[in-house]
Design a protein around this motif. Structure first.
Motif, PDB file in Angstrom:
ATOM      1  N   ALA A  26     -30.555 -16.010 -31.186  1.00 20.20           N
ATOM      2  CA  ALA A  26     -31.627 -15.749 -30.226  1.00 20.20           C
ATOM      3  C   ALA A  26     -32.951 -16.200 -30.846  1.00 20.20           C
ATOM      4  CB  ALA A  26     -31.683 -14.265 -29.884  1.00 20.20           C
ATOM      5  N   PRO A  27     -33.903 -16.646 -30.085  1.00 19.40           N
ATOM      6  CA  PRO A  27     -33.839 -16.824 -28.631  1.00 19.40           C
ATOM      7  C   PRO A  27     -33.188 -18.153 -28.240  1.00 19.40           C
ATOM      8  CG  PRO A  27     -36.028 -17.373 -29.402  1.00 19.40           C
ATOM      9  CD  PRO A  27     -35.246 -16.912 -30.612  1.00 19.40           C
ATOM     10  N   VAL A  28     -32.768 -18.193 -26.990  1.00 18.82           N
ATOM     11  CA  VAL A  28     -32.139 -19.367 -26.411  1.00 18.82           C
ATOM     12  C   VAL A  28     -32.980 -19.801 -25.214  1.00 18.82           C
ATOM     13  CG1 VAL A  28     -30.093 -20.181 -25.147  1.00 18.82           C
ATOM     14  CG2 VAL A  28     -29.823 -18.643 -27.083  1.00 18.82           C
ATOM     15  N   VAL A  29     -33.135 -21.114 -25.045  1.00 20.71           N
ATOM     16  CA  VAL A  29     -33.688 -21.645 -23.809  1.00 20.71           C
ATOM     17  C   VAL A  29     -32.640 -22.574 -23.205  1.00 20.71           C
ATOM     18  CG1 VAL A  29     -36.135 -21.385 -24.383  1.00 20.71           C
ATOM     19  CG2 VAL A  29     -34.943 -23.478 -25.020  1.00 20.71           C
ATOM     20  N   LEU A  30     -32.630 -22.656 -21.899  1.00 21.18           N
ATOM     21  CA  LEU A  30     -31.660 -23.468 -21.181  1.00 21.18           C
ATOM     22  C   LEU A  30     -32.367 -24.666 -20.557  1.00 21.18           C
ATOM     23  CD1 LEU A  30     -29.815 -20.539 -19.348  1.00 21.18           C
ATOM     24  CD2 LEU A  30     -29.252 -21.563 -21.570  1.00 21.18           C
ATOM     25  N   ALA A  31     -31.820 -25.853 -20.779  1.00 24.69           N
ATOM     26  CA  ALA A  31     -32.342 -27.086 -20.182  1.00 24.69           C
ATOM     27  C   ALA A  31     -31.261 -27.605 -19.250  1.00 24.69           C
ATOM     28  CB  ALA A  31     -32.689 -28.110 -21.249  1.00 24.69           C
ATOM     29  N   ALA A  32     -31.347 -27.215 -17.981  1.00 27.44           N
ATOM     30  CA  ALA A  32     -30.280 -27.502 -17.020  1.00 27.44           C
ATOM     31  C   ALA A  32     -30.669 -28.620 -16.062  1.00 27.44           C
ATOM     32  CB  ALA A  32     -29.941 -26.242 -16.233  1.00 27.44           C
TER      33      ALA A  32
END
Length: 181
Positions: A57-63
């Motif tokens: 953590a932390p995680v970011v999402l690049a979708a």
């Protein structure tokens, strides 16, 4: 901070901004979906869940595209509170509309799209001429998800064909999640 890269249907190729981000930044990790050509919501959401669990953590999402719908379903129906707490934010680019004619017939279980508030910060980025999801649909999703909404103008499906290169603006938006809290 770890960035989990979530491509859509048929994965993201060499010129795609997601692939370029991975080449630029070793903390960008592609989530390897079980079948890029025949996406099944349950399998994709469980794969995302395992990737979040394995990441620090932390995680970011690049979708991108179907990766956006995977993120919305995962947050609404699959993720535990512990998993959700790890996510600092999500950049959701080119949200596809399952009711559009161009939506992949091989994708299973991605409709109806959950329209519940995401439990983490998010930005929805749209194109005014995306053949897979129109502006009204992306605005509806952004409003329901509690996301900031950004219109890039006519950029198609915001993929390799959009001519974004390394897409520094998108990288700045993604980095802004790490600046919060």
């Amino acid at each position: 901070m770890t960035t989990l890269v979530l491509p859509g249907y048929q994965n993201s190729g060499a010129g795609h901004w997601q692939t370029r981000w991975e080449a630029l930044d070793p903390s960008c990790l592609r989530v390897p979906m079980p079948d890029w050509d025949h996406p099944v919501r349950d399998a994709w959401c469980r794969t995302l869940d395992a990737a979040v669990a394995a990441a620090g953590a932390p995680v970011v999402l690049a979708a991108h595209s179907l990766g956006c719908l995977t993120t919305a379903f995962w947050a609404a129906r699959y993720a535990s509170a512990k998993q959700l707490a790890k996510v600092a934010g999500a950049l959701l680019v080119a949200v596809p509309d399952p009711s559009e004619a161009h939506f992949p017939e091989d994708a299973s279980g991605f409709a109806p799209v959950p329209l519940t508030r995401l439990p983490f910060a998010s930005i929805v980025v749209a194109s005014s001429d995306d053949p897979y999801g129109g502006v009204p649909f992306s605005q509806t999703c952004a409003n329901a998800w509690g996301s900031r909404w950004i219109d890039l103008g006519p950029r198609g499906h915001i993929n390799a064909d959009s001519g974004l290169g390394d897409w520094e603006e998108g990288r700045r938006w993604l980095a802004s999640f790490g600046e919060r809290g």
